[in-house]
Enzyme design. Structure first.
Site, PDB file in Angstrom:
ATOM      1  N   LYS A  87      10.317  52.062  80.748  1.00  0.00           N
ATOM      2  CA  LYS A  87      10.619  50.555  81.450  1.00  0.00           C
ATOM      3  C   LYS A  87      10.741  49.466  80.701  1.00  0.00           C
ATOM      4  CE  LYS A  87       8.659  49.690  86.202  1.00  0.00           C
ATOM      5  NZ  LYS A  87       7.682  49.423  86.885  1.00  0.00           N
TER       6      LYS A  87
HETATM    7  O1  G3P Z   1       6.379  48.086  89.692  1.00  0.00           O
HETATM    8  C1  G3P Z   1       7.000  47.358  90.226  1.00  0.00           C
HETATM    9  C2  G3P Z   1       6.711  46.478  91.577  1.00  0.00           C
HETATM   10  O2  G3P Z   1       7.053  47.578  92.405  1.00  0.00           O
HETATM   11  C3  G3P Z   1       5.647  45.780  91.673  1.00  0.00           C
HETATM   12  O3  G3P Z   1       5.287  45.400  92.963  1.00  0.00           O
HETATM   13  O4  G3P Z   1       3.739  44.405  94.892  1.00  0.00           O
HETATM   14  O5  G3P Z   1       3.521  43.848  92.471  1.00  0.00           O
HETATM   15  O6  G3P Z   1       5.466  42.934  93.587  1.00  0.00           O
HETATM   16  P1  G3P Z   1       4.567  44.113  93.531  1.00  0.00           P
END
Ligand code: G3P
Length: 223
Positions: A87
């Site tokens: 990633k």
């Molecule tokens: O893995 C990246 C992403 O899904 C992060 O989500 O909830 O931290 O905006 P969030």
């Protein structure tokens, strides 16, 4: 549509795996920190532990932000297990690193994508997945699902094979909306996947079926 779980929690990954509908896992440095995973050796072992649970792509994020550092880290991560997807953040050196990994046959996930232009760059650099963060866009009064739709159109216009991985999903309707507009993958918190199972009419219907079955069995016993 593929379902990935967006967590570094082994407990939650096992629970999702047991549902029988899990296709992969995404992690990020915040999710690793939430589980208290730090230090190179511990981090590496954690990724291997995840790969031992799920037979599918497992995104492991680089920490470096310069090209050489990302390449070094990404190659080491990819060597850990065949399921690892590297990633990489959507920054200039990240796009160069995507191109490098793609030329070496290393799968990648371009993260922190918030615009169609960024998604176009990721596809041109040969990313395997692109991760538009829909929840974080919604948080700033911008339609996250609309971004998925735009990326879908652009990729289809030119036949890019980069998969649209809807990330930052917060609730089950995000999953449904992403499926409607053609996201290839949704990476979700366990709670959002579990919520898809629920419908009051299913619960009521099953209770009625079982009650009728019990009544019929009791009547047969009496006769
Ligand atoms: O893995 C990246 C992403 O899904 C992060 O989500 O909830 O931290 O905006 P969030």
């Amino acid at each position: 549509m593929k379902f990935f779980i967006d967590t570094a929690s082994l407990t939650q990954i096992k629970e999702a795996q047991d549902l029988g509908v899990l296709d992969g896992v995404t992690t990020n440095p915040s999710l690793m920190a939430k589980e208290g995973i730090s230090g190179d050796e511990r981090v590496r072992q954690h990724y291997i532990d995840i790969c031992d649970i799920v037979d599918g792509p497992v995104s492991a994020e680089v920490i470096a932000t310069d090209f050489e550092g990302m390449v070094r880290e990404g190659e080491a991560l990819a060597a850990l297990h065949p399921n690892i997807v590297v990633k990489v953040p959507m920054i200039r050196d990240g796009v160069r690193a995507l191109k490098h990994f793609s030329s070496k046959g290393i799968r990648t996930n371009c993260t922190l994508v918030f615009s169609p232009g960024q998604a176009l760059l990721a596809a041109k650099a040969g990313a395997t997945y692109v991760s538009p963060f829909i929840g974080r866009l919604d948080d700033v009064s911008t339609d996250g699902v609309e971004l998925i739709e735009k990326i879908r159109t652009i990729y289809d216009n030119y036949g890019y094979t980069t998969e649209v991985l809807a990330a930052s999903i917060r609730h089950p309707m995000h999953i449904i909306q992403c499926a409607e507009v053609g996201a290839d993958v949704a990476t979700c918190p366990l709670s959002a996947i579990l919520a898809l199972f629920d419908h009051p009419l299913t619960t009521i219907g099953l209770e009625k079926f079982l009650a009728d079955h019990r009544k019929a069995a009791a009547a047969k016993e009496k006769a």
